[in-house]
Write a protein that holds these residues in place. Structure first.
Motif, PDB file in Angstrom:
ATOM      1  N   TRP A 109      -1.078 -49.273  28.414  1.00  0.00           N
ATOM      2  CA  TRP A 109      -0.855 -47.841  28.218  1.00  0.00           C
ATOM      3  C   TRP A 109      -1.608 -47.052  29.287  1.00  0.00           C
ATOM      4  CZ3 TRP A 109      -1.752 -47.001  22.234  1.00  0.00           C
ATOM      5  CH2 TRP A 109      -0.864 -47.826  21.529  1.00  0.00           C
ATOM      6  N   LYS A 110      -1.001 -45.964  29.724  1.00  0.00           N
ATOM      7  CA  LYS A 110      -1.642 -45.059  30.683  1.00  0.00           C
ATOM      8  C   LYS A 110      -2.328 -43.905  29.960  1.00  0.00           C
ATOM      9  CE  LYS A 110      -0.575 -42.451  34.907  1.00  0.00           C
ATOM     10  NZ  LYS A 110       0.530 -42.083  35.851  1.00  0.00           N
ATOM     11  N   ARG A 111      -1.655 -43.389  28.924  1.00  0.00           N
ATOM     12  CA  ARG A 111      -2.249 -42.305  28.141  1.00  0.00           C
ATOM     13  C   ARG A 111      -1.510 -42.157  26.818  1.00  0.00           C
ATOM     14  NH1 ARG A 111      -0.148 -39.082  32.640  1.00  0.00           N
ATOM     15  NH2 ARG A 111      -2.319 -38.849  33.296  1.00  0.00           N
ATOM     16  N   ILE A 112      -2.148 -41.470  25.886  1.00  0.00           N
ATOM     17  CA  ILE A 112      -1.516 -41.071  24.634  1.00  0.00           C
ATOM     18  C   ILE A 112      -1.469 -39.539  24.610  1.00  0.00           C
ATOM     19  CG2 ILE A 112      -1.674 -41.045  22.119  1.00  0.00           C
ATOM     20  CD1 ILE A 112      -3.134 -43.671  22.213  1.00  0.00           C
ATOM     21  N   VAL A 113      -0.320 -38.998  24.247  1.00  0.00           N
ATOM     22  CA  VAL A 113      -0.160 -37.546  24.154  1.00  0.00           C
ATOM     23  C   VAL A 113       0.157 -37.195  22.707  1.00  0.00           C
ATOM     24  CG1 VAL A 113       1.117 -35.536  24.950  1.00  0.00           C
ATOM     25  CG2 VAL A 113       0.687 -37.429  26.523  1.00  0.00           C
ATOM     26  N   ILE A 114      -0.685 -36.352  22.126  1.00  0.00           N
ATOM     27  CA  ILE A 114      -0.460 -35.879  20.760  1.00  0.00           C
ATOM     28  C   ILE A 114      -0.236 -34.376  20.839  1.00  0.00           C
ATOM     29  CG2 ILE A 114      -1.412 -35.665  18.433  1.00  0.00           C
ATOM     30  CD1 ILE A 114      -3.070 -38.157  18.965  1.00  0.00           C
ATOM     31  N   ASP A 115       1.028 -33.990  20.764  1.00  0.00           N
ATOM     32  CA  ASP A 115       1.407 -32.589  20.912  1.00  0.00           C
ATOM     33  C   ASP A 115       1.583 -31.952  19.544  1.00  0.00           C
ATOM     34  OD1 ASP A 115       2.012 -30.247  22.171  1.00  0.00           O
ATOM     35  OD2 ASP A 115       3.629 -31.068  23.390  1.00  0.00           O
ATOM     36  N   ARG A 116       1.984 -30.690  19.551  1.00  0.00           N
ATOM     37  CA  ARG A 116       2.108 -29.948  18.297  1.00  0.00           C
ATOM     38  C   ARG A 116       3.099 -30.607  17.341  1.00  0.00           C
ATOM     39  NH1 ARG A 116       1.040 -24.659  16.767  1.00  0.00           N
ATOM     40  NH2 ARG A 116       0.381 -24.178  18.898  1.00  0.00           N
ATOM     41  N   ARG A 117       4.260 -30.991  17.847  1.00  0.00           N
ATOM     42  CA  ARG A 117       5.289 -31.563  16.971  1.00  0.00           C
ATOM     43  C   ARG A 117       5.751 -32.948  17.411  1.00  0.00           C
ATOM     44  NH1 ARG A 117       6.466 -26.091  17.129  1.00  0.00           N
ATOM     45  NH2 ARG A 117       6.544 -25.065  15.094  1.00  0.00           N
ATOM     46  N   SER A 118       5.132 -33.492  18.413  1.00  0.00           N
ATOM     47  CA  SER A 118       5.568 -34.798  18.904  1.00  0.00           C
ATOM     48  C   SER A 118       4.384 -35.570  19.466  1.00  0.00           C
ATOM     49  CB  SER A 118       6.650 -34.638  19.980  1.00  0.00           C
ATOM     50  OG  SER A 118       6.186 -33.803  21.021  1.00  0.00           O
ATOM     51  N   THR A 119       4.525 -36.889  19.418  1.00  0.00           N
ATOM     52  CA  THR A 119       3.490 -37.793  19.923  1.00  0.00           C
ATOM     53  C   THR A 119       4.171 -38.868  20.752  1.00  0.00           C
ATOM     54  OG1 THR A 119       2.037 -37.410  18.028  1.00  0.00           O
ATOM     55  CG2 THR A 119       1.679 -39.439  19.265  1.00  0.00           C
ATOM     56  N   GLY A 120       3.486 -39.330  21.785  1.00  0.00           N
ATOM     57  CA  GLY A 120       4.094 -40.363  22.603  1.00  0.00           C
ATOM     58  C   GLY A 120       3.064 -41.195  23.338  1.00  0.00           C
ATOM     59  N   ILE A 121       3.458 -42.436  23.586  1.00  0.00           N
ATOM     60  CA  ILE A 121       2.668 -43.339  24.417  1.00  0.00           C
ATOM     61  C   ILE A 121       3.275 -43.332  25.818  1.00  0.00           C
ATOM     62  CG2 ILE A 121       2.041 -45.742  24.836  1.00  0.00           C
ATOM     63  CD1 ILE A 121       2.096 -46.157  21.814  1.00  0.00           C
ATOM     64  N   LEU A 178       6.784 -41.418  19.265  1.00  0.00           N
ATOM     65  CA  LEU A 178       6.362 -42.058  18.026  1.00  0.00           C
ATOM     66  C   LEU A 178       6.046 -41.009  16.964  1.00  0.00           C
ATOM     67  CD1 LEU A 178       3.872 -44.633  19.587  1.00  0.00           C
ATOM     68  CD2 LEU A 178       6.130 -45.172  18.668  1.00  0.00           C
ATOM     69  N   LYS A 179       6.121 -41.430  15.709  1.00  0.00           N
ATOM     70  CA  LYS A 179       5.676 -40.596  14.596  1.00  0.00           C
ATOM     71  C   LYS A 179       4.170 -40.740  14.447  1.00  0.00           C
ATOM     72  CE  LYS A 179       8.609 -42.412  11.650  1.00  0.00           C
ATOM     73  NZ  LYS A 179       9.329 -42.678  10.388  1.00  0.00           N
ATOM     74  N   ASN A 180       3.518 -39.636  14.156  1.00  0.00           N
ATOM     75  CA  ASN A 180       2.058 -39.614  14.104  1.00  0.00           C
ATOM     76  C   ASN A 180       1.595 -39.290  12.686  1.00  0.00           C
ATOM     77  OD1 ASN A 180      -0.658 -39.127  14.324  1.00  0.00           O
ATOM     78  ND2 ASN A 180      -0.450 -37.332  15.629  1.00  0.00           N
ATOM     79  N   ASP A 181       0.724 -40.144  12.152  1.00  0.00           N
ATOM     80  CA  ASP A 181       0.121 -39.897  10.841  1.00  0.00           C
ATOM     81  C   ASP A 181      -1.394 -40.102  10.995  1.00  0.00           C
ATOM     82  OD1 ASP A 181      -0.504 -39.517   8.216  1.00  0.00           O
ATOM     83  OD2 ASP A 181       0.369 -41.393   7.489  1.00  0.00           O
TER      84      ASP A 181
END
Length: 427
Positions: free
Chosen positions: A331-343, A353-356
């Motif tokens: 992985w290069k980074r993880i992004v946790i945004d207001r309504r979305s998350t991604g690797i 991805l879904k974030n919980d």
């Protein structure tokens, strides 16, 4: 066909035919407005929508022989195939109706009164749409804030629409300015004394919007074109005055605004109904838009781990994976945004991805949208400005050390505004 010459006793054949066609086509395109804004009017609107949908699908099957299944809802796109088919069907019906109307009513000398009421219909339709789009720009909700994914994405990976959307998202000032222009045109169109200026502003605004939609492939081309076209029709009611004033250097006499009724009580009742109808349209939109704006700008509504996390160390099943651009696992980074998350992988490919997140237990669950059995389960902690996450993916173990990126490190965020620029700062 101008309201400046309502006393004209005769229109020529071309004027009458053109009026009949435009009258029918705009009626088909716009109706059931304004019924859809009154209580229970949504039922009629639904039935009419279903009728046009059925006729358009029949046309797709029997005339154009389209075999694939067409989407019935563009999820925000107004330029789906079905929308173009509906316009085609409405043009055909308007053409047939024009022929029948022209034959059956060929002795009529003019349509002055009907044209007056058509202009009223078109004014209010255009005004309400301009106000709708103006409100969501003045209270900037049409274009949200730049997302974290936008900040890490390159220009080359942007779609034309995404590039334009980010341009509008960056500056609330410019967004509000464009909204004021739209809303001003809408307000002026609500009154006959100012309809000329309202139509002129509306035409200019919608010409700009239409060209942006065409240039950046934004799927609101049909609507923006029709609004521009309708503003041109309203302007045509004053074409003589415009030509005299702007081109021929002649006097443009004031238009005689005739009342719709000679009875004072009816006129007063009309003013009251107009006021109630406008307020019924405007006030709920302002309130709902402001509530959405307040909710979206509330930092408390952000996810607990909101941010961009650059991966420093990535250990997979006990092996430390080096940060090679050719590696498809690391992985290069993880992004946790207001309504979305991604690797973000090393090749910059993003896996949504879904974030919980449970901040009490310090657990982070990242699950695939397509396959809910594919879950990354982590426990996390923060020490010395570093973010540590340890967990599993299926039978594999993962241990990650990350550092949260300061958003002010982005030039787009930290550059700001400068009255004085000794040299162009164009990066």
């Amino acid at each position: 066909m101008t309201t400046d010459t309502l006393q004209a006793v005769r229109w020529n054949t071309a004027q009458k035919v053109l009026f009949r066609f435009i009258f029918l086509y705009t009626l088909f395109y716009i109706f059931p407005f304004p019924v859809n804004y009154i209580p229970y009017g949504q039922y009629l609107s639904h039935w009419i929508g279903q009728f046009w949908q059925w006729l358009s699908l029949w046309t797709a099957d029997h005339i154009f022989h389209i075999t694939e299944e067409l989407p019935l809802n563009g999820r925000g796109s107004g330029d789906i195939t079905l929308a173009y088919l509906q316009v085609f069907v409405q043009l055909l019906i308007a053409t047939a109706g024009t022929i029948i109307w022209s034959v059956s009513d060929r002795k009529r000398e003019h349509y002055n009164n009907l044209f007056r009421y058509q202009i009223v219909f078109l004014r209010y339709y255009t005004a309400f749409l301009l106000l709708t789009y103006g409100i969501i720009k003045i209270i900037p909700t049409q274009f949200s804030n730049l997302s974290l994914f936008d900040l890490i994405k390159t220009y080359g990976d942007s779609s034309p629409m995404g590039l334009m959307w980010n341009f509008m998202e960056y500056s609330d000032t410019y967004t509000r300015f464009s909204g004021i222009a739209e809303a001003l045109g809408g307000v002026l169109l609500l009154f006959r004394q100012t309809e000329r200026l309202g139509a002129l502003i509306g035409f200019g605004v919608m010409l700009n919007v239409f060209l942006m939609n065409m240039s950046y492939d934004i799927p609101v081309k049909l609507l923006s074109f029709h609004l521009m076209f309708i503003c041109a029709i309203i302007l045509s009611a004053h074409i003589k005055a415009f030509l005299n004033f702007f081109l021929f250097n002649k006097t443009a006499p004031p238009e005689q605004i005739l009342p719709y009724s000679s009875r004072k009580k009816i006129r007063i009742a009309g003013y009251i109904f107009k006021g109630i109808f406008i307020l019924h349209f405007v006030i709920p939109r302002v309130i709902n838009t402001h509530e959405y704006y307040t909710e979206r700008r509330d930092k408390a509504s952000l996810p607990a781990l909101y941010g961009i996390y650059d991966v420093k160390d990535f250990i997979y099943n006990g092996d430390t994976i080096p940060p090679l651009l050719t590696d498809t696992l690391r992985w290069k980074r993880i992004v946790i945004d207001r309504r979305s998350t991604g690797i973000v992988k090393m090749n910059d490919k993003i896996t949504p991805l879904k974030n919980d997140t449970d901040t009490l237990k310090h657990t982070l669950m990242l699950a695939s949208w397509q396959d809910t059995t594919k879950v990354h389960s982590f426990t996390y902690e923060v020490r010395d400005s570093l973010f540590y996450a340890t967990g599993t993916y299926g039978r594999d173990s993962i241990s990650i050390t990350m550092k949260k990126k300061d958003l002010n490190d982005f030039l787009l965020i930290n550059r700001g505004f400068h009255w004085i620029n000794e040299y162009p700062f164009n990066r």
